[in-house]
Motif scaffolding. Structure first.
Motif, PDB file in Angstrom:
ATOM      1  N   LEU A 230     -26.154  58.679 -15.729  1.00  0.00           N
ATOM      2  CA  LEU A 230     -25.500  58.077 -14.618  1.00  0.00           C
ATOM      3  C   LEU A 230     -26.398  57.594 -13.587  1.00  0.00           C
ATOM      4  O   LEU A 230     -25.857  56.657 -12.716  1.00  0.00           O
ATOM      5  N   ASN A 231     -27.626  58.101 -13.456  1.00  0.00           N
ATOM      6  CA  ASN A 231     -28.379  57.724 -12.410  1.00  0.00           C
ATOM      7  C   ASN A 231     -29.896  57.058 -12.673  1.00  0.00           C
ATOM      8  O   ASN A 231     -30.814  57.207 -11.727  1.00  0.00           O
ATOM      9  N   ASN A 232     -29.983  56.878 -14.000  1.00  0.00           N
ATOM     10  CA  ASN A 232     -31.524  56.130 -14.395  1.00  0.00           C
ATOM     11  C   ASN A 232     -31.449  54.934 -13.797  1.00  0.00           C
ATOM     12  O   ASN A 232     -30.619  54.163 -13.319  1.00  0.00           O
ATOM     13  N   VAL A 233     -32.701  54.184 -14.163  1.00  0.00           N
ATOM     14  CA  VAL A 233     -33.032  53.066 -13.567  1.00  0.00           C
ATOM     15  C   VAL A 233     -31.964  51.729 -14.002  1.00  0.00           C
ATOM     16  O   VAL A 233     -31.545  50.939 -13.347  1.00  0.00           O
TER      17      VAL A 233
ATOM     18  N   LYS B  52     -24.654  52.403  -3.773  1.00  0.00           N
ATOM     19  CA  LYS B  52     -25.493  52.973  -4.758  1.00  0.00           C
ATOM     20  C   LYS B  52     -26.037  54.368  -4.554  1.00  0.00           C
ATOM     21  O   LYS B  52     -25.991  55.195  -5.340  1.00  0.00           O
ATOM     22  N   ASP B  53     -26.464  54.685  -3.255  1.00  0.00           N
ATOM     23  CA  ASP B  53     -26.996  55.934  -2.750  1.00  0.00           C
ATOM     24  C   ASP B  53     -25.782  56.926  -2.937  1.00  0.00           C
ATOM     25  O   ASP B  53     -25.923  58.026  -3.442  1.00  0.00           O
ATOM     26  N   ARG B  54     -24.319  56.493  -2.651  1.00  0.00           N
ATOM     27  CA  ARG B  54     -23.220  57.496  -2.806  1.00  0.00           C
ATOM     28  C   ARG B  54     -23.226  57.858  -4.060  1.00  0.00           C
ATOM     29  O   ARG B  54     -22.845  58.979  -4.552  1.00  0.00           O
ATOM     30  N   TRP B  55     -23.093  56.824  -4.842  1.00  0.00           N
ATOM     31  CA  TRP B  55     -22.982  57.163  -6.507  1.00  0.00           C
ATOM     32  C   TRP B  55     -24.116  58.116  -6.765  1.00  0.00           C
ATOM     33  O   TRP B  55     -23.770  58.964  -7.603  1.00  0.00           O
ATOM     34  N   TYR B  56     -25.273  57.737  -6.506  1.00  0.00           N
ATOM     35  CA  TYR B  56     -26.476  58.605  -6.964  1.00  0.00           C
ATOM     36  C   TYR B  56     -26.126  59.910  -6.441  1.00  0.00           C
ATOM     37  O   TYR B  56     -26.149  61.250  -7.229  1.00  0.00           O
TER      38      TYR B  56
END
Length: 213
Positions: free
Chosen positions: A107-110, A127-131
């Motif tokens: 879920l958090n790869n490049v 994006k940072d919140r998702w991560y």
């Protein structure tokens, strides 16, 4: 052996740890994910999905996918085993490793983060919140698993396993992304113990030939 890797790739980091723990050498080929080198036709001949790591051994066997590579190394070089033989302990190690490899990392790869920004046009903050959300979901579960079943300074006992090979890169990524990890004392204890060991130090991103500040 030949290892196609990127210094900051957590999946490559897993394989580098496994190689170091087994005392195996591999010629390092840097594949710059930031520059898109993984998408070239030359690299896709090695990795159909266009990723790292890729291991090509001295018999010409070419493998992608970090857990498949580590399993192969464990079978071919059984000293310093990373998967225990005892059935329950083996299952616990795989449970922890797959929690990282299947529930957090994909879920958090490049590729996913790039798609979120380039195609779905989410903001950097979103994006940072998702991560951070998926890191918290996964590490909370891993912390609970290790609190219930983990023993010793490593994830499961006095020797490192596949679980430690997966935990260390994931924690390193979470710290690099500014995630709050204070709620995971057992995970952090394992992480710090691992980083004090020479094999883990040799595998660290900053020790790789393609390291970029």
């Amino acid at each position: 052996m030949q290892l196609y890797s990127f210094f900051n790739s957590s999946t490559s980091y897993r394989v580098r740890i496994a190689l170091a723990l087994k005392g195996l050498d591999a010629h390092y080929h840097g594949v710059n994910l930031r520059a898109g080198e993984q998408r070239t036709s030359q690299h896709r001949e090695l990795s159909p999905i266009g990723g790292v790591p890729v291991l090509v051994d001295d018999n010409g066997v070419s493998l992608t996918q970090s857990l498949a590579i580590i399993d192969y190394l464990d079978a071919r070089y059984p000293h310093a085993p990373l998967l225990p033989n005892e059935p329950v302990l083996r299952a616990r190690v795989l449970e922890a490793a797959l929690l990282v490899a299947c529930d957090i990392h994909p879920l958090n790869n490049v590729r996913v983060l790039g798609y979120l920004q380039r195609v779905l046009e989410v903001s950097g903050e979103e994006k940072d919140r998702w991560y951070a959300h998926w890191v918290a979901e996964g590490l909370s579960a891993l912390e609970d698993l290790l609190q219930r079943h983990g023993t010793g300074p490593y994830c499961f006992g006095d020797t490192p396993t596949l679980a430690d090979c997966c935990l260390v890169p994931q924690v390193a990524n979470a710290l690099r992304m500014g995630c709050d990890l204070d709620g995971y004392p057992r995970i952090l204890a394992v992480y710090r113990h691992c980083l004090a060991q020479e094999a883990f130090q040799r595998a660290a991103p900053e020790r790789q030939p393609d390291f970029i500040q």
